[in-house]
Write an enzyme that holds these catalytic residues in place. Structure first.
Site, PDB file in Angstrom:
ATOM      1  N   ASP A  90     -26.195   8.569   1.275  1.00 34.51           N
ATOM      2  CA  ASP A  90     -26.637   7.319   1.187  1.00 34.51           C
ATOM      3  C   ASP A  90     -27.169   6.918  -0.332  1.00 34.51           C
ATOM      4  O   ASP A  90     -27.843   7.769  -0.852  1.00 34.51           O
ATOM      5  CB  ASP A  90     -27.989   7.616   2.091  1.00 34.51           C
ATOM      6  CG  ASP A  90     -28.086   7.611   3.389  1.00 34.51           C
ATOM      7  OD1 ASP A  90     -26.847   7.521   4.055  1.00 34.51           O
ATOM      8  OD2 ASP A  90     -29.033   7.508   4.402  1.00 34.51           O
ATOM      9  N   HIS A 147     -22.680  14.952   1.735  1.00 34.37           N
ATOM     10  CA  HIS A 147     -21.602  15.124   2.512  1.00 34.37           C
ATOM     11  C   HIS A 147     -20.250  15.094   1.878  1.00 34.37           C
ATOM     12  O   HIS A 147     -20.082  14.359   0.788  1.00 34.37           O
ATOM     13  CB  HIS A 147     -21.874  14.563   3.782  1.00 34.37           C
ATOM     14  CG  HIS A 147     -22.971  14.701   4.509  1.00 34.37           C
ATOM     15  ND1 HIS A 147     -23.006  15.306   5.556  1.00 34.37           N
ATOM     16  CD2 HIS A 147     -24.172  14.521   4.075  1.00 34.37           C
ATOM     17  CE1 HIS A 147     -24.416  15.527   5.804  1.00 34.37           C
ATOM     18  NE2 HIS A 147     -24.859  14.858   5.142  1.00 34.37           N
ATOM     19  N   SER A 253     -31.301  11.858  -7.155  1.00 36.55           N
ATOM     20  CA  SER A 253     -30.190  11.828  -8.346  1.00 36.55           C
ATOM     21  C   SER A 253     -29.019  10.766  -8.320  1.00 36.55           C
ATOM     22  O   SER A 253     -29.151   9.843  -7.463  1.00 36.55           O
ATOM     23  CB  SER A 253     -29.640  13.207  -8.643  1.00 36.55           C
ATOM     24  OG  SER A 253     -29.389  13.201 -10.078  1.00 36.55           O
TER      25      SER A 253
END
EC number: 4.1.1.65
Length: 288
Positions: A90, A147, A253
């Site tokens: 995301d 991921h 980050s």
């Protein structure tokens, strides 16, 4: 004047000691105080707790536990088409495009060098010469697990020490060579289309960077680059499927992906500042 001071603070060089202190506080089990901070953060950054596997703020013993909260299984569906590469996190698309003459575009005329980004490994950088890159910024409100964008077999992990500048859009526009200066963990995978680099870049108040196979990579920090090589064949192979978690940030980050030449094509509607969700189509694997 106040605006100038604010901007200066945004991209002044942060101290590792202060960042690590914040990291320790984020790992502190503070009971009601921790819950109060979590509730404030949810409200301040409009965090969607309806997607969380456990939406109850009191269920998290530390701020870190809340920050890397799991999502409900159905919250981020993964495209099963083997030709489709999915977004790894995301985030917000900072920049993307070709790696030209070994350089990646940062912002406002700033570029940074792929070889420096990869810890000075020119042979590794050559594997991505003429390829594509994407820089994805994770804001405080985002889900902070990272991921796999595709199936991959882990080949190498590199820890590269560095600064801890903020990595928000303001800093990216004003600090030259930002992503090749900050502390980072480079993960190199073998995939159907060749090598893939997934780079986890540290930032101000990032308490730690973790991977699922090694646990906490940093802290501790150190002055030297560290490398781990992994077998890509045999029983010790570390294989990860598309959509499987590979790492996480405590706290926020940036993720940078590097792809080899003529291996992928980004989706047509991708553009800078676009909000992404893990699992959404990101690029297409070009069949050779």
């Amino acid at each position: 004047m106040l605006d100038k001071i604010k901007i200066g603070l945004q991209y002044s060089t942060p101290k590792h000691a202060l960042t690590r202190l914040v990291g320790k506080l984020a790992a502190y089990e503070g009971g009601k105080l921790t819950t109060t901070i979590i509730r404030w953060f949810i409200k301040q950054y409009n965090v969607n707790m309806a997607e969380a596997r456990n939406p109850d703020p009191t269920a998290y013993p530390t701020f870190n536990a809340f920050f890397v909260r799991e999502l409900m299984e159905a919250a981020r569906p993964i495209n099963n088409d083997s030709q489709i590469i999915s977004h790894p996190a995301d985030a917000c698309v900072s920049q993307f495009g070709p790696i030209e003459a070994g350089r990646l575009f940062q912002a406002k005329g700033h570029y940074f060098n792929a070889c420096e980004l990869l810890g000075g490994d020119s042979a590794l950088a050559d594997e991505f010469m003429g390829g594509e890159f994407a820089t994805l910024y994770l804001s405080p409100s985002d889900y902070h697990r990272v991921h796999m964008p595709c199936d991959g077999v882990l080949r190498q992990m590199i820890y590269i020490p560095g600064d801890l500048f903020s990595v928000n859009p303001l800093t990216a526009a004003n600090v030259p060579n930002l992503f090749a200066r900050n502390e980072r963990v480079v993960c190199v995978f073998e995939t159907e289309f060749g090598p893939l680099a997934q780079i986890l870049v540290g930032a101000t108040i990032v308490g730690s960077i973790e991977t699922v196979w090694a646990g906490t990579v940093t802290p501790p920090t150190g002055p030297e680059i560290r490398r781990w090589n992994y077998s890509t064949t045999g029983e010790q192979t570390i294989s990860l499927k598309k959509g499987q978690e590979m790492g996480r940030f405590k706290l926020g980050s940036t993720v940078i992906n590097l792809f080899p030449k003529d291996s992928i094509r980004f989706v047509e509607n991708m553009q800078p500042r676009q909000v992404t969700r893990m699992g959404q189509p990101y690029a297409e694997h070009l069949v050779k």
